[in-house]
Design a protein around this motif. Structure first.
Motif, PDB file in Angstrom:
ATOM      1  N   LEU A 137      34.801  47.138  45.376  1.00  0.00           N
ATOM      2  CA  LEU A 137      35.876  46.141  45.268  1.00  0.00           C
ATOM      3  C   LEU A 137      36.473  46.145  43.864  1.00  0.00           C
ATOM      4  CD1 LEU A 137      37.283  43.889  46.922  1.00  0.00           C
ATOM      5  CD2 LEU A 137      35.594  42.292  46.006  1.00  0.00           C
ATOM      6  N   VAL A 138      35.624  46.193  42.856  1.00  0.00           N
ATOM      7  CA  VAL A 138      36.094  46.220  41.471  1.00  0.00           C
ATOM      8  C   VAL A 138      36.875  47.494  41.183  1.00  0.00           C
ATOM      9  CG1 VAL A 138      35.362  46.350  39.056  1.00  0.00           C
ATOM     10  CG2 VAL A 138      34.273  44.709  40.598  1.00  0.00           C
ATOM     11  N   ALA A 139      36.392  48.619  41.703  1.00  0.00           N
ATOM     12  CA  ALA A 139      37.025  49.906  41.403  1.00  0.00           C
ATOM     13  C   ALA A 139      38.339  50.099  42.144  1.00  0.00           C
ATOM     14  CB  ALA A 139      36.063  51.041  41.762  1.00  0.00           C
ATOM     15  N   GLU A 140      38.397  49.662  43.425  1.00  0.00           N
ATOM     16  CA  GLU A 140      39.549  49.993  44.251  1.00  0.00           C
ATOM     17  C   GLU A 140      40.514  48.826  44.464  1.00  0.00           C
ATOM     18  OE1 GLU A 140      38.554  51.974  47.898  1.00  0.00           O
ATOM     19  OE2 GLU A 140      36.772  52.928  47.018  1.00  0.00           O
ATOM     20  N   LYS A 141      40.023  47.597  44.381  1.00  0.00           N
ATOM     21  CA  LYS A 141      40.873  46.437  44.684  1.00  0.00           C
ATOM     22  C   LYS A 141      40.747  45.356  43.602  1.00  0.00           C
ATOM     23  CE  LYS A 141      41.887  48.167  48.798  1.00  0.00           C
ATOM     24  NZ  LYS A 141      43.252  48.607  49.170  1.00  0.00           N
ATOM     25  N   TRP A 155      42.340  41.672  43.805  1.00  0.00           N
ATOM     26  CA  TRP A 155      41.766  40.614  44.635  1.00  0.00           C
ATOM     27  C   TRP A 155      40.795  39.732  43.853  1.00  0.00           C
ATOM     28  CZ3 TRP A 155      44.061  44.570  47.096  1.00  0.00           C
ATOM     29  CH2 TRP A 155      44.646  44.342  48.342  1.00  0.00           C
ATOM     30  N   LEU A 156      40.426  40.142  42.656  1.00  0.00           N
ATOM     31  CA  LEU A 156      39.424  39.411  41.877  1.00  0.00           C
ATOM     32  C   LEU A 156      40.028  38.630  40.723  1.00  0.00           C
ATOM     33  CD1 LEU A 156      36.639  42.157  41.802  1.00  0.00           C
ATOM     34  CD2 LEU A 156      36.794  40.170  43.312  1.00  0.00           C
ATOM     35  N   THR A 157      41.347  38.559  40.646  1.00  0.00           N
ATOM     36  CA  THR A 157      42.008  37.861  39.544  1.00  0.00           C
ATOM     37  C   THR A 157      43.094  36.939  40.082  1.00  0.00           C
ATOM     38  OG1 THR A 157      43.646  39.623  39.280  1.00  0.00           O
ATOM     39  CG2 THR A 157      41.625  39.796  37.973  1.00  0.00           C
ATOM     40  N   PHE A 158      43.503  35.968  39.273  1.00  0.00           N
ATOM     41  CA  PHE A 158      44.707  35.184  39.578  1.00  0.00           C
ATOM     42  C   PHE A 158      45.918  35.997  39.136  1.00  0.00           C
ATOM     43  CE2 PHE A 158      41.718  31.486  38.881  1.00  0.00           C
ATOM     44  CZ  PHE A 158      41.637  31.171  40.217  1.00  0.00           C
ATOM     45  N   THR A 159      46.964  36.040  39.867  1.00  0.00           N
ATOM     46  CA  THR A 159      47.297  35.270  41.049  1.00  0.00           C
ATOM     47  C   THR A 159      46.846  35.900  42.348  1.00  0.00           C
ATOM     48  OG1 THR A 159      49.421  36.415  41.192  1.00  0.00           O
ATOM     49  CG2 THR A 159      49.381  34.410  39.918  1.00  0.00           C
ATOM     50  N   GLY A 160      45.902  36.787  42.293  1.00  0.00           N
ATOM     51  CA  GLY A 160      45.471  37.453  43.495  1.00  0.00           C
ATOM     52  C   GLY A 160      46.395  38.584  43.867  1.00  0.00           C
ATOM     53  N   HIS A 161      46.118  39.199  45.012  1.00  0.00           N
ATOM     54  CA  HIS A 161      46.932  40.315  45.476  1.00  0.00           C
ATOM     55  C   HIS A 161      48.230  39.816  46.095  1.00  0.00           C
ATOM     56  CE1 HIS A 161      48.096  44.014  47.430  1.00  0.00           C
ATOM     57  NE2 HIS A 161      48.150  43.383  48.588  1.00  0.00           N
ATOM     58  N   ALA A 170      35.595  42.260  52.353  1.00  0.00           N
ATOM     59  CA  ALA A 170      34.958  43.474  52.878  1.00  0.00           C
ATOM     60  C   ALA A 170      35.815  44.106  53.966  1.00  0.00           C
ATOM     61  CB  ALA A 170      33.569  43.135  53.421  1.00  0.00           C
ATOM     62  N   ALA A 171      36.499  43.256  54.741  1.00  0.00           N
ATOM     63  CA  ALA A 171      37.323  43.767  55.840  1.00  0.00           C
ATOM     64  C   ALA A 171      38.513  44.584  55.342  1.00  0.00           C
ATOM     65  CB  ALA A 171      37.811  42.601  56.699  1.00  0.00           C
ATOM     66  N   ILE A 172      38.877  44.412  54.063  1.00  0.00           N
ATOM     67  CA  ILE A 172      39.968  45.222  53.497  1.00  0.00           C
ATOM     68  C   ILE A 172      39.671  46.709  53.682  1.00  0.00           C
ATOM     69  CG2 ILE A 172      41.200  45.811  51.379  1.00  0.00           C
ATOM     70  CD1 ILE A 172      40.423  43.007  50.337  1.00  0.00           C
ATOM     71  N   ALA A 191      40.920  36.041  45.080  1.00  0.00           N
ATOM     72  CA  ALA A 191      40.374  34.948  44.265  1.00  0.00           C
ATOM     73  C   ALA A 191      41.005  33.575  44.481  1.00  0.00           C
ATOM     74  CB  ALA A 191      40.464  35.326  42.781  1.00  0.00           C
ATOM     75  N   PRO A 192      42.318  33.439  44.743  1.00  0.00           N
ATOM     76  CA  PRO A 192      42.866  32.086  44.916  1.00  0.00           C
ATOM     77  C   PRO A 192      42.190  31.269  46.004  1.00  0.00           C
ATOM     78  CG  PRO A 192      44.653  33.630  44.538  1.00  0.00           C
ATOM     79  CD  PRO A 192      43.391  34.448  44.674  1.00  0.00           C
TER      80      PRO A 192
END
Length: 502
Positions: free
Chosen positions: A220-224, A227-233, A296-298, A75-76
């Motif tokens: 993406l929501v279920a597994e990662k 990546w969808l929030t601050f501060t990110g991964h 997606a490449a993740i 997300a950042p």
């Protein structure tokens, strides 16, 4: 066979790029002087200004860095869309103002504007040197980005070193001859390819790998979810405060960035710039594509680390598409390096041609010689960036850390100075020195962000305080010129076009 096909497609388009850049100046002769070369004779309409300024904003970072940030953090990376959109809104007001000021006084760059506003040619020279230090890393980054793209799409047949040289040679080949107008023409080709290839990838990758956006986003929501929030991964520290302060700082900086100003000054009218400011945000929609494909490449190419993560998008492309398609997508990415690199080189040449070489005896008042000097500087700047890419890449990489935040320190001197007469020469200079010193100290001691806030924004705050304090309490150099000679104003709608002189 794959390497031959992809490389052949790339080669054909590079020849077309040079030919298109040279074709742009057909029938214009060689006597146009610095104004024709550096700002296209101040005659480009809405379409050319749109593709040119979109080309500056859509660089190799969009294919490599945006996908890499999406892959690494998530997300950042959306700060890019935030600051560019806000910058276009600010540019709706600032662009016509700078355009009018430059046209009225025959100016061709921000260094010209600074020298004219404060009545000190040496200040324009100093700003030209500072801006060059901040812009050289961008040339090196575009050379590197194109090198990575070309080497990847050729399946390794073209080495990185040769790819770096191709980037330099192609860009220098047309920008020295055709200037800003050539960059605008090449931008048309680039934008057609960028819109087409990213539009295709936006549909192809989710359908091919995930059966659509719904399953991809569900996964993406279920597994990662990080990546969808601050501060990110990854604990990057790029939280909400960083996002807001970085978006604010960059939106102010982008409107006075030398390459943006070159686009402003090339426009035929102020109304064209206003229309352009309203249209440019639509181009930002394309930036979502590499960001999402990086995420997606993740799942599809896991395990990329460091600089390798910037290849997330191209790993998907090379692994799943035929060679001719890989070549076309690679050309779009390569042109996304060439166009902004051309404008960076052009702007450095223009600043030096007018504000450094132009104040020397024998060159003052000689646009033809200033243009020749500027063209020599273009080759020298590109050559220096290429040389450092080969020999000392980390030198410019370290400078790139402060490029945008360093340029931000010119905001009070330029924007505030052009609308407020009481900002004095020494106030503007003192603020610039204070802000520049602080941003270097914070960045190079790895304190950016500081307390979750962008270091450049903190430095800009100090810059403004010092500039106001010194202007209020310090010496006030005499300047007998009327406000109409010193300050910039909004020209209003439908201003007749009157050619400026240089």
């Amino acid at each position: 066979m794959n390497a031959t096909v992809a490389t052949s497609v790339f080669g054909v388009f590079m020849v077309l790029t040079v030919a298109l850049g040279l074709f742009a100046v057909r029938g214009r002769g060689s006597g146009g002087g610095l104004t024709e070369w550096s700002v296209g004779g101040r005659s480009m309409g809405t379409v050319f200004i749109w593709v040119l300024m979109a080309g500056e904003g859509y660089t190799s970072f969009s294919y490599l860095g945006a996908a890499g940030w999406g892959y690494n953090h998530g997300a950042p990376v959306l700060y890019v869309i935030a600051y560019m959109s806000c910058g276009y809104a600010i540019g709706y007001v600032v662009g016509p103002m700078l355009w009018s000021y430059a046209r009225e006084h025959g100016l061709v760059s921000i260094t010209d504007m600074v020298a004219h506003r404060y009545g000190r040619p040496w200040l324009g020279t100093a700003v030209a040197i500072l801006a060059t230090v901040c812009l050289l890393p961008y040339i090196q980054l575009q050379i590197t980005g194109m090198g990575v793209v070309v080497s990847t799409i050729s399946y390794g047949a073209i080495s990185l070193n040769w790819a770096y040289f191709i980037a330099f040679a192609v860009t220098t080949g047309f920008v020295v001859v055709s200037g800003l107008r050539g960059s605008a023409w090449v931008s048309v080709l680039k934008d057609v390819l960028v819109i087409g290839t990213l539009g295709f990838l936006a549909i192809y990758v989710p359908l091919h790998y995930f059966d659509g956006y719904g399953p991809f986003l569900d996964r993406l929501v279920a597994e990662k979810p990080d990546w969808l929030t601050f501060t990110g991964h990854g604990g990057s520290g790029l939280g909400g405060s960083w996002f807001v302060t970085t978006s604010f700082l960059n939106s102010l900086t982008v409107v006075i960035f030398p390459t943006t100003v070159a686009g402003y000054l090339g426009a035929r009218s102020a109304d064209g710039l206003r229309r352009n400011a309203m249209l440019l945000p639509f181009y930002n929609v394309l930036l979502f594509v590499p960001m999402l494909l990086g995420m997606a490449a993740i799942f599809l190419v896991p395990g990329l680390a460091g600089p390798g993560s910037n290849l997330a998008l191209f790993k998907l492309v090379v692994d799943s598409l035929p060679a001719w398609a890989v070549g076309v997508i690679g050309v779009a990415a390569a042109l996304s390096s060439i166009v902004p690199m051309a404008v960076f080189m052009l702007v450095i040449g223009t600043m030096w041609g007018k504000s450094v070489l132009g104040v020397m005896p024998g060159l003052a008042g000689r646009p033809d010689r200033q243009k020749t000097g500027a063209q020599v500087v273009v080759v020298a700047a590109g050559g220096l960036a290429l040389l450092l890419t080969y020999t000392e890449p980390n030198t410019l990489v370290r400078l790139s850390l402060i490029s945008y935040e360093g340029m931000a320190q010119l905001v009070p001197m330029i924007l505030l100075g052009l609308v407020w007469r009481k900002l004095t020469l020494w106030g503007a200079v003192s603020g610039l020195v204070a802000g520049g010193t602080l941003v270097c100290a914070l960045v190079f001691t790895e304190n950016d962000p500081l307390w979750g806030v962008n270091a450049g924004a903190i430095a800009l705050g100090l810059n403004l305080v010092v500039a106001l304090a010194v202007s209020w309490l310090g010496p006030k150099p005499a300047d007998e010129r009327p406000d109409s000679e010193v300050l910039a104003t909004d020209p209003g709608p439908d201003v007749p076009v009157v050619s400026g002189t240089v």
